[in-house]
Design a protein around this motif. Sequence first.
Motif, PDB file in Angstrom:
ATOM      1  N   GLU A  17      -5.093  -2.624   0.037  1.00  0.00           N
ATOM      2  CA  GLU A  17      -4.165  -3.704   0.386  1.00  0.00           C
ATOM      3  C   GLU A  17      -4.503  -4.977  -0.387  1.00  0.00           C
ATOM      4  N   LEU A  21      -1.926  -6.917  -2.775  1.00  0.00           N
ATOM      5  CA  LEU A  21      -1.603  -8.343  -2.636  1.00  0.00           C
ATOM      6  C   LEU A  21      -1.762  -9.075  -3.961  1.00  0.00           C
ATOM      7  N   THR A  34       0.749 -17.034   1.085  1.00  0.00           N
ATOM      8  CA  THR A  34       0.827 -15.761   1.803  1.00  0.00           C
ATOM      9  C   THR A  34      -0.321 -14.862   1.390  1.00  0.00           C
ATOM     10  N   ARG A  38      -3.533 -13.684   3.969  1.00  0.00           N
ATOM     11  CA  ARG A  38      -3.833 -12.278   4.251  1.00  0.00           C
ATOM     12  C   ARG A  38      -5.183 -11.873   3.671  1.00  0.00           C
ATOM     13  N   GLN A  41      -7.879 -12.682   6.062  1.00  0.00           N
ATOM     14  CA  GLN A  41      -7.934 -11.700   7.148  1.00  0.00           C
ATOM     15  C   GLN A  41      -8.611 -10.414   6.683  1.00  0.00           C
TER      16      GLN A  41
END
Length: 82
Positions: A17, A21, A34, A38, A41
């Motif tokens: 992921e 991104l 954005t 993320r 996180q």
Amino acid sequence: MVEDRRIREHISELVDEERELRRKLSDHEIDPETEHARLRQIETELDQSWDLLRQRDARREFGEDPEAAETRPDRVVENYEG
């Protein structure tokens, strides 16, 4: 060992992921805010997952139950110094 495998699979998914991104950002599919939110996180989840694996390994090494290991809060794992 099934739980260890599940944790490692989760780590791989997070890394994938993260790469996606970064690709989306370079292709202008998402904005930097954005991506950054993320990524923060993901980094926390990665730190927690690696910490959980280390806890499980340590418990095994000392003859304790690895299933007793727990995910520590982000404020704990984010303050580790290597």
